[in-house]
Design a protein around this motif. Structure first.
Motif, mmCIF file in Angstrom:
data_model
loop_
_atom_site.group_PDB
_atom_site.id
_atom_site.type_symbol
_atom_site.label_atom_id
_atom_site.label_comp_id
_atom_site.label_asym_id
_atom_site.label_seq_id
_atom_site.Cartn_x
_atom_site.Cartn_y
_atom_site.Cartn_z
ATOM 1 N N GLU A 98 45.381 40.288 41.311
ATOM 2 C CA GLU A 98 46.078 39.424 40.346
ATOM 3 C C GLU A 98 47.027 40.284 39.520
ATOM 4 O O GLU A 98 46.604 41.299 38.967
ATOM 5 C CB GLU A 98 45.022 38.745 39.459
ATOM 6 C CG GLU A 98 45.588 37.849 38.379
ATOM 7 C CD GLU A 98 44.473 37.240 37.502
ATOM 8 O OE1 GLU A 98 43.319 37.139 37.965
ATOM 9 O OE2 GLU A 98 44.780 36.909 36.350
ATOM 10 N N SER A 117 40.402 35.938 37.720
ATOM 11 C CA SER A 117 40.133 37.380 37.589
ATOM 12 C C SER A 117 38.782 37.820 38.133
ATOM 13 O O SER A 117 38.662 38.900 38.712
ATOM 14 C CB SER A 117 40.235 37.811 36.132
ATOM 15 O OG SER A 117 41.563 37.696 35.684
ATOM 16 N N VAL A 123 42.870 43.450 38.618
ATOM 17 C CA VAL A 123 43.904 42.756 37.844
ATOM 18 C C VAL A 123 44.827 43.792 37.215
ATOM 19 O O VAL A 123 44.352 44.778 36.647
ATOM 20 C CB VAL A 123 43.270 41.892 36.722
ATOM 21 C CG1 VAL A 123 44.346 41.138 35.943
ATOM 22 C CG2 VAL A 123 42.234 40.933 37.286
#
Ligand code: DQA
Length: 146
Positions: A98, A117, A123
């Motif tokens: 992400e 997430s 992330v």
């Protein structure tokens, strides 16, 4: 197909959209750099942008059929709203990173929660367009290990 890079709503306006937050790099620049980076590593890559939640869900379903091995996604505002995109990732079980251009934790309260997430491998948030480069670098390493 090895890698799919997905960008969600409003990211087609990068370059002119709130440049003080998102910088001046366009989505075309980001996608071209991602494609060049992946191809230089011998990987096949495809890019996709949509302002429509269902189209992103459909693209993820197709990705499984295509045998996509890794997804890099900036889900835009759907990050904070979309159970449907979360469920699509759970359904297709394709690992993903992400990415957010801005640091979502330094902004409004509602941007601090992501529906994705905890399913992501990792992330990246707040590194500007370079976040996509970092994500691709990681994905290349992962796919080379495999
Ligand atoms: C974003 C952050 C989101 O909160 C926002 O809705 C976006 C872009 C980012 O890249 O920083 O559209 O994902």
């Amino acid at each position: 197909m090895d890698v799919l890079v997905i960008n969600g709503p409003n990211l087609n306006t990068l370059g002119t959209r709130e440049p003080e937050i998102y910088g001046t790099t366009t989505l075309a620049d980001i996608e071209a750099a991602a494609v060049a980076q992946a191809e230089a590593a011998g990987l096949s890559v495809s890019t996709f942008q949509s302002n429509h939640e269902g189209e992103i869900v459909d693209r993820l379903h197709a990705a499984r059929t295509e045998g996509v091995r890794f997804v890099i996604i900036n889900p835009g505002a759907f990050t904070h709203t979309s159970v449907a995109i979360r469920d699509a990732f759970a359904a297709v079980a394709i690992p993903f990173v992400e990415v957010h251009i801005s640091n979502v934790h330094a902004r409004e309260e509602f941007r601090k929660h992501s529906y994705l997430s905890d399913l992501a491998v990792g992330v990246l948030t707040g590194f500007g367009a370079y976040g996509y480069t970092m994500a691709m670098d990681f994905v290349i390493g992962r796919l080379e290990e495999a």
